[in-house]
Design a protein around this motif. Structure first.
Motif, PDB file in Angstrom:
ATOM      1  N   UNK A  82     -29.445   5.583 -21.505  1.00  0.00           N
ATOM      2  CA  UNK A  82     -30.352   5.524 -22.846  1.00  0.00           C
ATOM      3  C   UNK A  82     -29.315   6.208 -23.893  1.00  0.00           C
ATOM      4  N   UNK A  83     -29.805   5.923 -25.133  1.00  0.00           N
ATOM      5  CA  UNK A  83     -29.089   6.806 -26.373  1.00  0.00           C
ATOM      6  C   UNK A  83     -29.163   8.199 -26.357  1.00  0.00           C
ATOM      7  N   UNK A  84     -27.831   8.751 -26.453  1.00  0.00           N
ATOM      8  CA  UNK A  84     -27.436   9.999 -26.158  1.00  0.00           C
ATOM      9  C   UNK A  84     -27.209  10.858 -27.429  1.00  0.00           C
ATOM     10  N   UNK A  85     -27.721  12.291 -27.671  1.00  0.00           N
ATOM     11  CA  UNK A  85     -28.463  12.957 -26.645  1.00  0.00           C
ATOM     12  C   UNK A  85     -29.875  12.563 -26.436  1.00  0.00           C
ATOM     13  N   UNK A  99     -32.825  11.382 -38.303  1.00  0.00           N
ATOM     14  CA  UNK A  99     -31.403  12.074 -38.358  1.00  0.00           C
ATOM     15  C   UNK A  99     -30.931  11.874 -36.672  1.00  0.00           C
ATOM     16  N   UNK A 100     -29.375  12.100 -36.819  1.00  0.00           N
ATOM     17  CA  UNK A 100     -28.464  12.377 -35.412  1.00  0.00           C
ATOM     18  C   UNK A 100     -27.865  13.424 -35.715  1.00  0.00           C
ATOM     19  N   UNK A 101     -28.178  14.564 -35.929  1.00  0.00           N
ATOM     20  CA  UNK A 101     -27.659  15.832 -36.243  1.00  0.00           C
ATOM     21  C   UNK A 101     -26.584  16.159 -35.227  1.00  0.00           C
ATOM     22  N   UNK A 102     -26.913  15.674 -33.927  1.00  0.00           N
ATOM     23  CA  UNK A 102     -26.043  16.195 -32.754  1.00  0.00           C
ATOM     24  C   UNK A 102     -24.837  15.162 -32.662  1.00  0.00           C
ATOM     25  N   UNK A 103     -24.750  14.063 -33.443  1.00  0.00           N
ATOM     26  CA  UNK A 103     -23.691  13.097 -33.263  1.00  0.00           C
ATOM     27  C   UNK A 103     -22.818  13.332 -34.483  1.00  0.00           C
ATOM     28  N   UNK A 104     -21.479  13.272 -34.361  1.00  0.00           N
ATOM     29  CA  UNK A 104     -20.454  13.585 -35.245  1.00  0.00           C
ATOM     30  C   UNK A 104     -19.843  12.273 -35.985  1.00  0.00           C
TER      31      UNK A 104
END
Length: 396
Positions: A75-78, A336-341
């Motif tokens: 699935x989409x991570x994390x 948001x996707x704060x854990x993605x860069x």
């Protein structure tokens, strides 16, 4: 039939939550029905029990095996999840007057994951009326760091062994960390002069901890590095933290109520027979029962965000969690996707979630205290000062 029923429960999403769950959703967590702790989980937990400081090893095993067995890595991570504790099947017979909540971010080694769970915890505790919060934090680093620290601690112990009682010596033989968490006056001098875990950190571990502390600096919360804030060395790694309330400064920190704790447990999956490590961090919040917060909320009725917050660069990453909280207080939810860069993954997320606007914070915007608001349909955009952002978004 029973196994089939349990598997269905493990994979199903929750349909309702309380106010804490609603805040979790606004921070990007998915509310789930937690997996059951099975007898085999209890059996596997025995190998870790001597170092189980928080009494949650069975829960971590159940969650990690749920992730592996249900192939959550596809699935989409994390994977960011929230659930009520204790987990079904918990063997503890203690009755608690507190509500306990669990949060996990699984599949992310980023220091932003620590920042996200700590910011979410602080927001929940503030909404519950807890003031004067502070954080004790530490890092034991990766395997290399842990091994180095234990060698240094053992050498120090051998030099000081004549100063210690038989009880402390025996405790050290079973668990090197026991003397560091001991609160007796007898061990005080040893503890105050013993090597510290952060002094043994590898370069990678030191950088990770530095990034976590940089995020904490943005949160307007007191914190201190506490060398005896430790976790289960057999599967835990990197960051450990505890959140407490400063009520009476005359009390020692151990007498102040523990409201939340969290730690990384990157190595647990391989210890359980997995092919690879699953970088994960868990958070537990323990608070007095609150009638207002206990009121049930239908998850599908929680207001869906129209905006997707995108960050690009280290400076922007430090800013965005405060923006999420600022907008949450103004009742403006954001994806948001704060854990993605990578920006491409974040923009794809914005399209997938059918957001109407992207809120873009890059290095320049972070320095200037602004945000670019871009219409996804016609690509029109406007730069808005952060202090006016909520007012601007309400008019869209």
């Amino acid at each position: 039939m029973q196994k089939e029923k349990i598997k269905k429960e493990k994979s199903s999403l929750a349909t309702e939550c309380d106010k804490v769950g609603e805040i979790a959703v606004q921070y990007g967590f998915t509310v789930i029905k937690p997996p059951h702790i099975r007898p085999d989980h209890i059996s596997k937990a025995k190998q870790f029990k001597d170092f189980d400081y928080y009494g949650d090893v069975e829960e971590k095993i159940a969650l990690t095996e749920w992730y592996m067995n249900d192939k959550k890595e596809t699935e989409s991570q994390p994977l960011s999840i929230h659930y009520k504790k204790p987990l079904p099947g918990n063997t503890s017979k203690k009755k608690s007057s507190k509500e306990t909540y669990g949060f996990e971010i699984m599949g992310s080694a980023s220091s932003t994951s620590e920042a996200l769970v700590m910011k979410c915890a602080l927001s929940i505790l503030n909404d519950l009326g807890y003031k004067n919060l502070y954080i004790d934090i530490n890092s034991i680093g990766d395997r290399e760091s842990i091994s180095r620290f234990e060698r240094e601690l053992s050498a120090y112990f051998r030099k000081r062994t004549h100063d210690l009682s038989w009880k402390l010596k025996e405790g050290f033989k079973k668990n090197h960390y026991s003397i560091l968490t001991d609160t007796s006056e007898e061990s005080r001098d040893f503890r105050e002069n013993a090597p510290q875990p952060i002094s043994s950190l590898s370069d990678i571990s030191r950088l990770h901890f530095k990034e976590v502390l940089e995020c904490l600096e943005q949160f307007d919360v007191a914190y201190k590095i506490k060398s005896n804030c430790l976790s289960n060395k057999l599967y835990a790694s990197y960051t450990i933290f505890e959140i407490r309330q400063l009520k009476d400064e005359t009390k020692s920190t151990t007498d102040r109520d523990l409201l939340a704790y969290g730690y990384r447990y990157n190595h647990l999956a391989k210890k359980l027979g997995g092919k690879r490590e699953i970088p994960s961090i868990g958070l537990t919040i323990m608070v007095k029962k609150h009638p207002t917060f206990s009121k049930k909320v239908i998850i599908k009725n929680i207001k869906k965000p129209r905006f997707y917050l995108v960050q690009l660069g280290p400076s922007a990453k430090l800013k965005v969690l405060n923006i999420v909280e600022m907008l949450r207080k103004e009742k403006i939810p954001v994806y948001h996707s704060i854990t993605k860069d990578k920006i491409t993954g974040q923009l794809s997320g914005a399209e997938y979630m059918r957001a109407s606007h992207v809120l873009l914070v890059g290095q320049k915007e972070a320095m200037e205290g602004t945000c670019i608001v871009r219409n996804i349909t016609n690509r029109e955009q406007e730069t808005v000062p952060l202090q006016k952002l909520a007012e601007f978004l309400k008019k869209l």
